[in-house]
Design a protein around this motif. Structure first.
Motif, short mmCIF file in Angstrom:
data_model
loop_
_atom_site.label_atom_id
_atom_site.label_comp_id
_atom_site.label_asym_id
_atom_site.label_seq_id
_atom_site.Cartn_x
_atom_site.Cartn_y
_atom_site.Cartn_z
N LEU B 126 0.86 -1.19 0.00
CA LEU B 126 0.00 0.00 0.00
C LEU B 126 0.89 1.23 0.00
O LEU B 126 1.09 1.88 1.03
N LYS B 184 -12.38 -5.86 -0.42
CA LYS B 184 -13.38 -5.00 0.24
C LYS B 184 -12.71 -3.85 0.99
O LYS B 184 -13.15 -2.71 0.92
N VAL B 185 -11.65 -4.19 1.73
CA VAL B 185 -10.94 -3.15 2.49
C VAL B 185 -10.39 -2.09 1.54
O VAL B 185 -10.57 -0.89 1.76
N LEU B 186 -9.75 -2.54 0.47
CA LEU B 186 -9.16 -1.57 -0.46
C LEU B 186 -10.21 -0.76 -1.19
O LEU B 186 -9.98 0.40 -1.53
N ILE B 188 -12.80 0.50 0.04
CA ILE B 188 -13.18 1.67 0.86
C ILE B 188 -11.98 2.58 1.15
O ILE B 188 -12.11 3.80 1.06
N VAL B 189 -10.81 2.03 1.44
CA VAL B 189 -9.71 2.93 1.84
C VAL B 189 -8.96 3.52 0.66
O VAL B 189 -8.25 4.51 0.80
N SER B 190 -9.10 2.92 -0.52
CA SER B 190 -8.30 3.41 -1.65
C SER B 190 -9.12 3.63 -2.92
O SER B 190 -9.07 4.69 -3.53
N LEU B 192 -12.53 3.75 -3.62
CA LEU B 192 -13.58 4.78 -3.55
C LEU B 192 -12.99 6.19 -3.48
O LEU B 192 -13.40 7.07 -4.26
N PRO B 193 -12.02 6.46 -2.59
CA PRO B 193 -11.44 7.81 -2.57
C PRO B 193 -10.87 8.25 -3.93
O PRO B 193 -11.07 9.39 -4.34
N HIS B 194 -10.19 7.36 -4.63
CA HIS B 194 -9.66 7.75 -5.94
C HIS B 194 -10.79 8.05 -6.92
O HIS B 194 -10.74 9.03 -7.66
N ILE B 195 -11.80 7.20 -6.95
CA ILE B 195 -12.91 7.40 -7.90
C ILE B 195 -13.65 8.70 -7.60
O ILE B 195 -13.98 9.47 -8.51
N LEU B 229 -4.91 12.77 -5.84
CA LEU B 229 -5.37 11.42 -6.18
C LEU B 229 -5.84 11.35 -7.64
O LEU B 229 -5.63 10.35 -8.32
N ILE B 248 -16.31 -2.23 -5.52
CA ILE B 248 -16.36 -0.79 -5.78
C ILE B 248 -17.81 -0.33 -5.95
O ILE B 248 -18.22 0.70 -5.40
#
Lengths: 308, 308
Positions: B126, B184-186, B188-190, B192-195, B229, B248
């Motif tokens: 990460l 699933k973890v990624l 939400i933490v990565s 979704l924020p990028h999108i 991002l 996603i």
């Protein structure tokens, strides 16, 4: 060059912006007397400990007496009340300004309350951090940041020149703009980003399948960037949402419309649409760095700033 | 302690991650021979100029010959093709891993192609910045960042220990996780924020009432945080969207549902709901800083990093 100096400046509210102003006014010798006002006795005591001003009052009316410049530095929802309180005590010819993030609402709240004898000239320094309160301020906050003045038909050219000189002496670059246009511009560059950041952090906090500790542990993969904006002062942002409602709702519907299209591209595997959007947005970052509005260092220069 | 050293490491792909690995492997002496592979002759020439490895090939099959560790560092959409190419040339007993941001899809693409004689152990550091290509890498990229290994039933305990020791020697902290949970973890933490960042920057770019130059000029009031991002590698992110679709889409619908509720609170002036959300999210930022996953300095420490 117009002289940026005032005899007496009254700061109504001594949070991040008010206390940063106090510090830069003192450093640049922009006033003979700095008057600090906040309703909270505790916050006022802290301001005194920090030696932010020359006089301290919990009464806004007492604070503005004889002031040549009054800067209202409270959440935008409190501007109307402040205007009512200070109106009877304002000196004739004083310049009254503010630092609120919405301008039409501030004008509607304050303008009817203020006497015709003062110059009313709303303003908005585009500066801040995710911290708040008198301890959070620093004199450099306004350096190379924009300050937007939005004349509301109640200020002379001289007042505009004087206040422009003042903000420039604080380190800002100054623009003037129509209040309604200001509210639209800020809805997209500031209000929408904050609301989206608050929302995504709230969504992550609600998940059951992924634990909160996982969200925090792995946050460096993107999520943490949003948490900075989502750590901004809750009262300030509640008021902004309530006081720039129309422009914010318009931006939110555009955002949601675009997000639905993006979601559809993901669902149907439209790689070309995704690639095109992701390429277009990259160019905007470059423009922002070229315009000196962000650092070019990777990751906002976090490593340079001492992250472990 | 397991020895993190390999005789020969082959890097398939030499972008931000591959070139950062090359640099840290050399600095920490984690391999006798570093083999660099990329399909692009131009990128390979640049890697050679940067002196990233000991051997250079445009053929992935040639690159993996005799390698004890093969690290596939390509966009997740290219993993299947790479697996097909390298399969016949892999040495028996070699560890094959990757660095992809989605794990179920990588396993489904690669596992059927790889011979039973190798240890296949997917992984995901990460770590990254908004920059890409062999020039963007640096040896410190993995320091104190997490690397998640997602065993897929095709690796021995010894291989997990060996690869863990390797990533730790690169500076990472290592976790192991089920591939589906990782995705699933990624999400939400990565992801979704990028999108969301790509989307908001796209929305801003589309506006007519506010000019693009205004968006750029006033971006420091919030918007610029998203542009970092949204400046990430388009190919990499197109592939992530296509290869972690289900997780996603689930996160996107939760986000949109929450955003509708927030929009409704703004429309109906529900100040208490806004204040409660904005207070809750502030606490999460503090947890992230306490966990050492972000800098405590205001504004990501941008000022310290030399912003004008």
């Amino acid at each position: 060059m117009t002289d940026p100096h005032f005899n007496k400046v009254a700061l109504i509210g001594i949070g991040l912006i008010g206390s940063s102003l106090a510090r830069v006014i003192r450093r640049e010798k922009l006033a003979d007397t700095i008057v600090v006002n906040t309703r909270s006795a505790e916050t006022l005591a802290r301001a005194r400990e920090l030696d932010l001003g020359d006089e301290y009052y919990t009464s806004a009316a007492e604070a503005v007496r004889d002031a040549d410049l009054v800067i209202v530095c409270v959440p935008v929802g409190a501007c109307g009340r402040v205007a009512t309180e200070i109106a009877p005590a304002l000196k004739a010819g004083a310049i009254v300004t503010d630092v609120g993030s919405t301008k039409r609402s501030v004008i509607e709240q304050m303008s009817p309350e203020l006497p015709d004898t003062v110059e009313f000239l709303p303003g908005h320094p585009l500066a801040g951090t995710e911290h708040s309160g008198p301890d959070a301020g620093f004199a450099e906050l306004f350096r190379n940041r924009w300050c937007i003045l939005t004349p509301a038909g109640r200020s002379s050219d001289e007042a505009v020149e004087k206040l422009t000189a003042f903000w420039e002496a604080c380190g800002s670059r100054v623009d003037t703009m129509d209040p309604d246009h200001h509210d639209k511009v800020l809805a997209i560059v500031s209000h929408l980003p904050h609301i989206i950041a608050y929302n995504i952090v709230g969504t992550a906090d609600d998940l059951q399948t992924v634990t909160e500790s996982e969200v925090i542990k792995y946050s460096a993969s993107g999520f943490r960037d949003f948490t900075r904006l989502a750590a901004s002062d809750p009262t300030m942002w509640r008021d902004i949402c309530l006081h720039n409602k129309d422009a914010i709702l318009e931006m939110l519907s555009r955002f949601s419309e675009d997000l639905s299209a993006l979601q559809r591209a993901i669902r149907w595997g439209d790689g070309q649409a995704l690639f095109d959007l992701f390429t277009r947005t990259r160019a905007i970052r470059r423009s922002i760095i070229d315009a000196g509005q962000d650092v070019a260092a990777p990751d906002f220069g976090r490593q340079a700033s001492g992250q472990k």
